[in-house]
Design an enzyme around this catalytic site. Structure first.
Site, short mmCIF file in Angstrom:
data_model
loop_
_atom_site.label_atom_id
_atom_site.label_comp_id
_atom_site.label_asym_id
_atom_site.label_seq_id
_atom_site.Cartn_x
_atom_site.Cartn_y
_atom_site.Cartn_z
CG ASP A 166 -12.28 -7.48 87.66
OD1 ASP A 166 -11.15 -7.75 88.09
OD2 ASP A 166 -13.29 -8.17 87.88
CG HIS A 226 -10.09 -10.86 89.35
ND1 HIS A 226 -11.31 -10.25 89.09
CD2 HIS A 226 -10.35 -11.82 90.26
CE1 HIS A 226 -12.25 -10.83 89.83
NE2 HIS A 226 -11.69 -11.79 90.54
CB SER A 232 -14.58 -13.01 91.14
OG SER A 232 -14.52 -12.13 92.22
#
Length: 302
Positions: free
Chosen positions: A29, A61, A246
Site C-alpha cells: 500500500d 490509505h 480497499s
C-alpha cells in the site's frame, strides 16, 4: 469497526480466544504510520517508492488498511474500556511494503519487486497472508497484466493467501481490477456498496467491481463491509473514515488471520473452499453474483 464486527459476526471467534496472534500479514500500500494501535507488531517496512527506512505514510490509505486488519484500538478506548476502533485481528503481526506514492499511484514494477521480497522473506517471517488494494484496469497492457497475475498466483502456490480488492469501478460487468481477476487468489467486494450518499466523494452506488471476468470467472468471490469504515489515521494518533473495496479487503484479511490462527496448517486453497462453504448470506440471497458475505463465526467453528 464495532459495527463491522457485528455485521460479519465475530463474537464466537473472540470468545474462543482468537486474535490473529502469531499470524503475519503483509500489506502492499502507501505505507504505515507509527500509530500506537500497532504497538510493536510492525515486523518490517520496505519502501519501494522513495527508499526510506523509517515508518511513514504520505497518503494515509495504507495506515487505514492496516488498522482494519490489525489495529488494537487502544487510542479509541472509552470509559467502559471498550476499544471502539480495534481491527479484526488486533494481535496479528504486520509488514508494510510501500509500493504506492503519496497520490496512491504505483507501477507494476514496484508491485513485482514487492512480491519478490515476500518470496525471499516468507520463511523468515512465517508470512501467511498478503493484502493487496493495488489494482489496474483490464485494459492495461497485456504484458503487465500477465506478469502481475503470474506473480500473485506463484505466491498462492507457495502457501501465501493473497487477498485483493475488487476495485471501485462497478457495477458494470468485467470491472474487477487486476490482480483481482486471477483464478486462484481471493477477491473481495463491498457488501454495502449501495449505501453511498453525498458525503462519500468519488464513489457511486454499486461501486464494487463486478464480474464475471473475460474468462467467465465469478468475481469477487466474497463480500464484506467497505463503506464508511473508521480506522487509523496517519496523523495525530487518531482515526478517519474511508470507503471502498480497499476497506472491504482488509476486513476479510483480518478475518482470515483469525482463521489461520485456529487452522495454521490450512493451505490457501483449503481456506478458500471453507470460505465458499461458510459464506452467509449467500450471493443468491443478495441478488449478487458472488459466494456471499464473509461470516467469521461460521469460518472458525469446527
Amino acid at each position: 469497526m464495532n459495527r463491522v464486527k457485528k455485521l460479519i459476526h465475530t463474537d464466537y471467534a473472540y470468545k474462543s480466544g482468537l486474535s490473529g496472534q502469531n499470524v503475519t500479514v503483509v500489506v502492499m500500500d502507501t505505507g504505515i504510520a507509527p500509530h500506537p494501535d500497532f504497538g510493536r507488531r510492525i515486523l518490517d517496512f520496505q519502501d519501494f517508492c522513495n527508499g526510506k527506512t523509517g515508518l511513514y505514510d504520505d497518503n494515509g490509505h495504507g495506515t487505514h488498511v492496516c488498522g482494519i486488519i490489525g489495529g488494537d484500538g487502544r487510542m479509541s478506548e472509552d470509559a467502559r474500556h471498550i476499544r471502539i476502533y480495534s481491527g479484526i485481528a488486533p494481535k496479528a503481526d504486520l509488514i508494510m511494503l510501500k509500493v504506492l506514492d503519496e497520490k496512491g499511484n504505483g507501477s507494476t514494477e514496484k508491485v513485482l519487486a514487492g512480491v519478490e521480497w515476500v518470496v525471499r522473506n516468507q520463511n523468515r517471517y512465517a508470512i501467511r497472508l498478503l493484502n493487496i488494494s493495488v489494482g489496474m484496469l483490464p485494459n492495461a497492457g497485456r504484458k503487465e497484466q500477465s506478469s502481475l497475475l503470474a506473480a500473485v498466483d506463484d505466491l498462492w502456490e507457495r502457501g501465501i493467501m493473497v487477498v485483493a480488492a475488487a476495485g471501485n469501478n462497478g457495477p458494470k460487468e468485467n470491472s474487477v481490477t487486476i490482480p483481482g481477476i486471477s483464478r486462484k487468489i481471493l477477491t473481495v467486494g463491498s457488501s454495502d456498496d449501495a449505501e453511498i450518499d453525498a458525503n462519500v466523494r468519488g464513489l457511486k452506488n454499486g461501486y464494487s467491481g463486478s464480474g464475471p471476468t473475460e474468462c467467465c470467472i465469478v468475481k469477487p468471490e466474497i463480500l464484506a463491509p467497505g463503506t464508511k469504515i473508521t480506522s487509523c489515521s496517519r496523523t495525530g494518533n487518531g482515526y478517519q473514515v474511508k470507503s471502498g473495496t480497499s476497506m472491504a479487503a482488509p476486513v476479510v484479511t483480518g478475518t482470515l488471520a483469525l482463521a489461520f490462527q485456529k487452522y495454521p496448517y490450512f493451505t490457501p486453497a483449503e481456506m478458500k473452499l471453507r470460505l465458499y462453504e461458510r459464506a452467509y448470506p449467500r450471493g443468491e440471497q443478495l441478488g449478487k453474483k458472488c459466494w456471499g458475505v464473509i461470516h467469521a463465526d461460521h469460518l472458525v467453528r469446527s
